[in-house]
Design a protein around this motif. Structure first.
Motif, PDB file in Angstrom:
ATOM      1  N   SER A   4       0.862  -1.186   0.000  1.00  9.73           N
ATOM      2  CA  SER A   4       0.000   0.000   0.000  1.00  9.73           C
ATOM      3  C   SER A   4       0.898   1.234   0.000  1.00  9.73           C
ATOM      4  CB  SER A   4      -0.903   0.020   1.239  1.00  9.73           C
ATOM      5  OG  SER A   4      -1.828  -1.037   1.219  1.00  9.73           O
ATOM      6  N   GLU A  32      -2.188  -0.985  -4.104  1.00  5.63           N
ATOM      7  CA  GLU A  32      -3.053   0.195  -4.081  1.00  5.63           C
ATOM      8  C   GLU A  32      -2.200   1.431  -3.790  1.00  5.63           C
ATOM      9  OE1 GLU A  32      -5.789  -0.082  -0.801  1.00  5.63           O
ATOM     10  OE2 GLU A  32      -4.197  -0.563   0.643  1.00  5.63           O
ATOM     11  N   ARG A  58      -7.015   5.201  -4.368  1.00  6.20           N
ATOM     12  CA  ARG A  58      -8.073   5.699  -3.481  1.00  6.20           C
ATOM     13  C   ARG A  58      -7.714   7.111  -3.044  1.00  6.20           C
ATOM     14  NH1 ARG A  58      -9.515   1.863   1.298  1.00  6.20           N
ATOM     15  NH2 ARG A  58      -7.415   0.969   1.119  1.00  6.20           N
ATOM     16  N   GLU A  78      -6.498   2.931   6.379  1.00 11.03           N
ATOM     17  CA  GLU A  78      -7.292   2.454   5.249  1.00 11.03           C
ATOM     18  C   GLU A  78      -6.568   1.377   4.443  1.00 11.03           C
ATOM     19  OE1 GLU A  78     -10.413   3.288   4.286  1.00 11.03           O
ATOM     20  OE2 GLU A  78     -10.625   4.472   6.115  1.00 11.03           O
ATOM     21  N   ALA A  79      -5.258   1.223   4.674  1.00 14.03           N
ATOM     22  CA  ALA A  79      -4.450   0.334   3.850  1.00 14.03           C
ATOM     23  C   ALA A  79      -4.859  -1.132   4.025  1.00 14.03           C
ATOM     24  CB  ALA A  79      -2.971   0.500   4.194  1.00 14.03           C
ATOM     25  N   GLN A  80      -4.837  -1.872   2.910  1.00 14.06           N
ATOM     26  CA  GLN A  80      -5.236  -3.275   2.916  1.00 14.06           C
ATOM     27  C   GLN A  80      -4.060  -4.240   3.052  1.00 14.06           C
ATOM     28  OE1 GLN A  80      -8.003  -4.365  -0.249  1.00 14.06           O
ATOM     29  NE2 GLN A  80      -8.428  -2.194  -0.631  1.00 14.06           N
ATOM     30  N   TYR A  81      -2.834  -3.722   2.914  1.00 15.06           N
ATOM     31  CA  TYR A  81      -1.679  -4.617   2.849  1.00 15.06           C
ATOM     32  C   TYR A  81      -0.730  -4.407   4.032  1.00 15.06           C
ATOM     33  CZ  TYR A  81      -3.509  -5.357  -1.811  1.00 15.06           C
ATOM     34  OH  TYR A  81      -4.342  -5.660  -2.869  1.00 15.06           O
ATOM     35  N   GLU A  82       0.088  -5.424   4.288  1.00 19.08           N
ATOM     36  CA  GLU A  82       0.997  -5.415   5.425  1.00 19.08           C
ATOM     37  C   GLU A  82       2.108  -4.385   5.271  1.00 19.08           C
ATOM     38  OE1 GLU A  82       3.386  -6.762   8.854  1.00 19.08           O
ATOM     39  OE2 GLU A  82       1.324  -6.263   8.310  1.00 19.08           O
ATOM     40  N   LYS A 170       2.697  -2.784   8.734  1.00 20.92           N
ATOM     41  CA  LYS A 170       1.458  -2.334   9.363  1.00 20.92           C
ATOM     42  C   LYS A 170       1.221  -3.018  10.697  1.00 20.92           C
ATOM     43  CE  LYS A 170      -3.419  -1.390   8.509  1.00 20.92           C
ATOM     44  NZ  LYS A 170      -4.570  -1.448   7.573  1.00 20.92           N
TER      45      LYS A 170
END
Length: 319
Positions: A4, A32, A58, A78-82, A170
């Motif tokens: 991310s 992303e 985004r 908001e981040a989806q990744y590690e 994260k």
């Protein structure tokens, strides 16, 4: 592994074309890109909404400039990744750099952050920043500034990664805390690095990850009232919240000298009163920040930090 990318933006439309084109060329590991817009009044948001990219983008739209640290935190949440790649908007990423960062940070669970080799945008052979060092005088110094890029070919341990081009885990941010929102901007990455070291984690520089950086694109210049005041205030907070009382007492004379010498420096630059106002603000508002709770399990890490502070001070005095 996907990443991310988190980037704050404030009136950075003129940088976005180069920024996104470089990410498009290095999109292999990008899951992303999260742009946190701090109330821009230019056409930054329109540019992002009207263009297509090789990855999901985004856009978080703030109504005002909440600052660098809070904006990055918004993106992290908001981040989806590690793996979180904190990246300034005034940058150009060389192809293969994100993968190099991922390879290094994923090689050891004790690595908290990995710094890209930041080179000067206008002179791509010279270093802008390959990490920051912090010493007993409470001074932060860019490593390698204005040195030739070829001097930094090996992975090296650093005190702090510069959040302008650094990758973080994260899961570890959730453990030790994210950037301190109170800082707004400046010194927030050193504060974070200190917390990581207190908890026994490492910060490294990755020579194979190249990011070209314009620098001072949002704040305008190397020295101005805004930067001098905030940096002074935040430096007081870094010491207050991270160093336990025994280290504050041990290092008091060095800390006093460090702040006093900085004051004399800024007097010559015409910012003496601004620097003092920042110090006063830091002292009077120090309770706004959350102090790091001392844990006996981290005692050896404090000794390691003190040793590093001493070494960095000796390095500085030799120059």
């Amino acid at each position: 592994m996907k990443v991310s990318v988190v980037t704050p933006n404030y009136n950075g439309e003129k940088f976005l074309k180069t920024f996104f084109e470089s990410l498009n060329n290095d999109s292999k590991c990008i899951g992303e890109v999260i742009i946190v817009d701090n109330g821009s009044t230019d056409k930054s948001r329109e540019y992002i909404k009207s263009n297509s990219f090789n990855f999901p983008v985004r856009l978080i739209e703030n109504t005002e400039n909440v600052g660098f640290a809070p904006a990055v935190n918004q993106g992290i949440l908001e981040a989806q990744y590690e793996y979180i790649f904190s990246l300034n908007n005034d940058t150009e990423v060389k192809e293969g750099s994100i993968e190099a960062l991922v390879d290094l940070i994923s090689s050891d669970d004790k690595i908290f952050s990995v710094q890209a080799k930041m080179l000067q945008y206008k002179n791509k052979e010279l270093i802008d920043d390959v990490g920051d060092e912090y010493n007993l005088l409470a001074w932060t110094k860019k490593i390698g500034e204005n040195h030739n890029s070829a001097e930094f070919r090996e992975v090296r341990e650093i005190f702090s990664a510069c959040a302008g081009a650094a990758m973080y885990r994260k899961s570890l941010l959730a453990e030790i805390g994210m950037f301190d929102d109170n800082f707004f901007a400046y010194m927030e990455d050193v504060d974070l690095a200190l917390r990581s070291k207190i908890n026994g984690y490492r910060n490294l520089m990755c020579p194979d990850a190249i990011v070209y950086h314009i620098g001072s694109a949002t704040s305008g210049s190397r020295y101005n009232e805004f930067k001098v005041r905030l940096a002074a205030r935040n430096n007081v907070w870094v010491v207050y919240k991270n160093l336990p009382i025994p280290l504050k007492i041990t290092n008091f004379i060095f800390l006093f000298l460090g702040f006093f010498i900085k004051y004399l420096f800024f007097v010559k630059k015409g910012f003496g009163s601004t620097y003092l106002s920042g110090i006063r603000e830091g002292l009077s508002t120090r309770s706004k920040t959350d102090k790091v709770k001392f844990k006996s399990a981290n005692t050896k890490n404090y000794f390691k930090i003190e040793y590093r502070l001493i070494i960095n001070t000796l390095k500085f005095l030799k120059k």
